[in-house]
Design a protein around this motif. Structure first.
Motif, short mmCIF file in Angstrom:
data_model
loop_
_atom_site.label_atom_id
_atom_site.label_comp_id
_atom_site.label_asym_id
_atom_site.label_seq_id
_atom_site.Cartn_x
_atom_site.Cartn_y
_atom_site.Cartn_z
N GLU A 75 0.83 -1.20 0.00
CA GLU A 75 0.00 0.00 0.00
C GLU A 75 0.87 1.26 0.00
O GLU A 75 0.56 2.24 -0.70
CB GLU A 75 -0.90 0.00 1.24
CG GLU A 75 -1.78 1.24 1.36
CD GLU A 75 -2.50 1.27 2.68
OE1 GLU A 75 -2.01 1.95 3.59
OE2 GLU A 75 -3.53 0.59 2.80
N LEU A 76 1.95 1.24 0.74
CA LEU A 76 2.87 2.37 0.74
C LEU A 76 3.48 2.59 -0.64
O LEU A 76 3.61 3.72 -1.11
CB LEU A 76 3.98 2.17 1.77
CG LEU A 76 3.59 2.25 3.24
CD1 LEU A 76 4.79 1.97 4.13
CD2 LEU A 76 2.99 3.61 3.57
N ALA A 77 3.83 1.49 -1.28
CA ALA A 77 4.37 1.58 -2.63
C ALA A 77 3.33 2.18 -3.58
O ALA A 77 3.67 2.98 -4.48
CB ALA A 77 4.81 0.20 -3.12
N LYS A 78 2.06 1.82 -3.38
CA LYS A 78 0.99 2.37 -4.22
C LYS A 78 0.86 3.87 -4.00
O LYS A 78 0.69 4.64 -4.97
CB LYS A 78 -0.35 1.68 -3.88
CG LYS A 78 -1.54 2.27 -4.63
CD LYS A 78 -2.85 1.65 -4.18
CE LYS A 78 -4.03 2.33 -4.85
NZ LYS A 78 -5.33 1.76 -4.40
N ILE A 79 0.95 4.32 -2.74
CA ILE A 79 0.86 5.75 -2.45
C ILE A 79 1.94 6.50 -3.22
O ILE A 79 1.69 7.55 -3.83
CB ILE A 79 0.99 6.00 -0.94
CG1 ILE A 79 -0.26 5.47 -0.19
CG2 ILE A 79 1.18 7.49 -0.64
CD1 ILE A 79 -0.13 5.49 1.31
N LYS A 80 3.14 5.95 -3.21
CA LYS A 80 4.25 6.62 -3.90
C LYS A 80 4.01 6.66 -5.41
O LYS A 80 4.29 7.66 -6.07
CB LYS A 80 5.56 5.91 -3.57
CG LYS A 80 5.94 5.98 -2.10
CD LYS A 80 7.32 5.44 -1.82
CE LYS A 80 8.38 6.45 -2.18
NZ LYS A 80 9.72 6.10 -1.67
#
Length: 344
Positions: free
Chosen positions: A246-251
């Motif tokens: 999910e963090l990777a998606k935010i980026k």
């Protein structure tokens, strides 16, 4: 070598449209008086627990004419390891002291004390890279986006509130993004910090897509010419692959607005976790690429030596340290100030 070294759920509710909330300040939300908040904690007092770990039993060594030899270094090594300085950093310190003793550079307690401080500062100095300098050097980025990550309980949301205060005191305009949509309490906490700092907060409904919330915040900040966006994210363990994804998606989503966003990915770690924190940071770094750290709760632990271990094992700047409860007790990291406070 000496001593130890020698032995060596998904919510299905529909999210509401993002809104900017700028609630008026309320005295009831301020837990500290304005005058108290203007006085940051004394660093030496805040590091008392760690300082005692260094100094208890060592005072006699640094007073008068003492024999500078293996017994002293053995005791110093034990103190360093007890304060969570770590094996690598402790090895560096002891080896350099031994070398200086052999070359007669160190021949009394005073010269030992001075050399110890010099070595410790040299270890920490590469970590001293203030975020305000980075922001000043990134003039084209407006807003400058700070994505704040970390595990539950590290002091992440509180640190965001203190960061907002730090930047507004510098004359920067700030917007907060409530990207921890899994916990309603996290959104409410961030809204309270927005109220305390008189800065807008972008929110959506509980269970909303965090990437969408943060995207909306950056888009809104861009249109309003806000200087800095600080985005909260859900606390997670480094072993939770879905949340790391999910963090990777935010980026990735932020990259659609600005190819360089987020401009800072800041992990907040609890100093009390000691050596366990290093593994957490490494896993986060491997997953999403960190650019800086904020080390909190140094006032409540005897393991403040973790900063030396961080410096020796992780190639990451320490942007801030947290040394108290007040709103301005999250301060930029200063290597010399930190070492002087420990060895006072």
């Amino acid at each position: 070598m000496f001593g130890f070294i020698k032995r060596k759920q998904k919510n299905t509710a529909t999210a509401s449209k993002a809104t900017v909330e700028t609630p008026p300040l309320s005295d009831s939300t301020l837990t500290d008086s304005a005058s108290a908040e203007d006085k940051p904690a004394d660093l030496s007092q805040s590091l008392e627990k760690t300082r005692r770990t260094f100094s208890d039993g060592m005072a006699d060594f640094f007073l008068g004419k003492k024999n500078i030899g293996d017994e002293l270094l053995e005791e110093l090594e034990t103190r360093l390891l007890s304060a969570d300085v770590g094996v690598d950093a402790t090895t560096t310190i002891i080896d350099e002291l031994q070398s200086n003793i052999s070359r007669k550079v160190i021949n009394d307690a005073e010269s030992l004390h001075l050399k110890l401080a010099e070595i410790m500062k040299a270890i920490l100095l590469p970590c001293e890279q203030p975020l305000s300098n980075v922001i000043a050097d990134t003039k084209a980025a407006k807003p400058f986006v700070i994505l704040v990550v970390g595990i539950n309980g590290a002091g992440k949301t509180t640190s965001i509130g203190k960061l907002a205060n730090y930047f507004t005191r510098q004359g920067k305009s700030v917007m907060l993004a409530a990207g921890d949509t899994f916990r309603a309490a996290a959104v409410e906490q961030l809204q309270e910090w927005g109220q305390r700092n008189n800065v807008p907060v972008i929110t959506q409904g509980t269970g909303a897509d965090p990437a969408s919330v943060i995207y909306d915040a950056v888009e809104s900040a861009t249109s309003k010419k806000i200087d800095i966006v600080i985005a909260d994210t859900a606390g997670r363990l480094h072993t939770q692959n879905n949340l790391m994804d999910e963090l990777a998606k935010i980026k990735r989503v932020l990259g659609k607005l600005d190819a360089d966003a987020p401009h800072e990915t800041l992990i907040v770690i609890d100093a009390g976790f000691g050596q366990n924190a290093l593994h957490q940071v490494q896993q986060f770094h491997d997953s999403i690429g960190l650019t800086g750290m904020a080390v909190t709760k140094l006032d409540g632990t005897a393991k403040g030596g973790i900063l030396f271990s961080i410096a020796k094992t992780l190639n990451l700047p320490v942007r801030f340290i947290g040394v108290g409860e007040k709103i301005n007790d999250l301060r930029p990291f200063d290597a010399s100030e930190f070492v002087d406070a420990l060895l006072e």
